[in-house]
Motif scaffolding. Structure first.
Motif, PDB file in Angstrom:
ATOM      1  N   UNK A   1      -2.994   1.832  -0.407  1.00  0.00           N
ATOM      2  CA  UNK A   1      -3.516   0.712   0.639  1.00  0.00           C
ATOM      3  C   UNK A   1      -3.486  -0.203  -0.774  1.00  0.00           C
ATOM      4  N   UNK A   2      -3.822  -1.283  -0.265  1.00  0.00           N
ATOM      5  CA  UNK A   2      -3.851  -2.789  -0.331  1.00  0.00           C
ATOM      6  C   UNK A   2      -3.966  -3.869   0.258  1.00  0.00           C
ATOM      7  N   UNK A   3      -4.309  -4.877  -0.381  1.00  0.00           N
ATOM      8  CA  UNK A   3      -4.500  -6.282   0.601  1.00  0.00           C
ATOM      9  C   UNK A   3      -4.502  -7.493  -0.753  1.00  0.00           C
ATOM     10  N   UNK A   4      -3.574  -7.782   0.070  1.00  0.00           N
ATOM     11  CA  UNK A   4      -3.038  -9.397  -0.788  1.00  0.00           C
ATOM     12  C   UNK A   4      -3.359 -10.774   0.410  1.00  0.00           C
TER      13      UNK A   4
ATOM     14  N   UNK B   1      -3.169  -6.546   5.308  1.00  0.00           N
ATOM     15  CA  UNK B   1      -3.567  -5.160   4.631  1.00  0.00           C
ATOM     16  C   UNK B   1      -2.456  -3.937   4.570  1.00  0.00           C
ATOM     17  N   UNK B   2      -2.101  -3.194   4.034  1.00  0.00           N
ATOM     18  CA  UNK B   2      -0.977  -2.692   3.593  1.00  0.00           C
ATOM     19  C   UNK B   2      -1.067  -1.379   3.486  1.00  0.00           C
ATOM     20  N   UNK B   3      -0.808  -0.223   4.133  1.00  0.00           N
ATOM     21  CA  UNK B   3      -1.185   0.889   3.854  1.00  0.00           C
ATOM     22  C   UNK B   3       0.855   1.686   3.379  1.00  0.00           C
ATOM     23  N   UNK B   4       0.445   2.254   2.535  1.00  0.00           N
ATOM     24  CA  UNK B   4       1.937   3.261   1.985  1.00  0.00           C
ATOM     25  C   UNK B   4       2.170   4.916   2.374  1.00  0.00           C
TER      26      UNK B   4
END
Length: 139
Positions: free
Chosen positions: A98-101, A86-89
């Protein structure tokens, strides 16, 4: 959580003065480098063993040239042979994307997934995304 600071480049800026939407997946990927090193400490691309199987980005605010951004990356889920990030910028303290990979640890020679080692799993656990229960117990 892993934290990476990125200075936006002029080439990443579109005609309206904002960072192009095609840039954010690249920035998120750049912030994953410490995770790649867990699976491939030598950095030899011939032995790189991760395959991205899913990725999404939610764009929440405009991002501008000339102002650094911070990417925060957590491990959201760890399976037997896969994991989800889970990522946030952030820019100037504002959540902008925000995103997911999801990645699979892959054995190219045998063309199948392989189990994540206990050593790597322990390191990934250090960077787990806190759950709502954990957050509320902190006060």
């Amino acid at each position: 959580m892993y934290t990476t600071v990125i200075q936006p480049r002029m080439s990443e800026t579109n005609g309206t003065g904002h960072i192009s939407n095609t840039t954010l997946p690249v920035w998120f990927e750049a912030a994953r480098e410490p995770i790649y090193c867990l699976f491939n400490p030598t950095g030899d691309m011939r032995t790189f063993s991760l395959i991205i199987v899913s990725m999404n980005v939610d764009f929440l605010r405009q991002i501008y040239f000339g102002r650094e951004v911070e990417v925060r990356t957590w491990v959201e889920h760890i399976g037997n042979s896969s994991f989800t990030l889970y990522e946030e910028l952030y820019q100037e303290g504002q959540l902008c994307a925000k995103g997911r990979a999801t990645y699979v640890y892959f054995d190219y020679e045998n063309q199948k997934s392989q189990q994540i080692s206990q050593e790597v799993r322990r390191e990934l656990e250090v960077h787990r995304l806190p759950t709502i229960v954990e957050e509320s117990s902190r006060g």
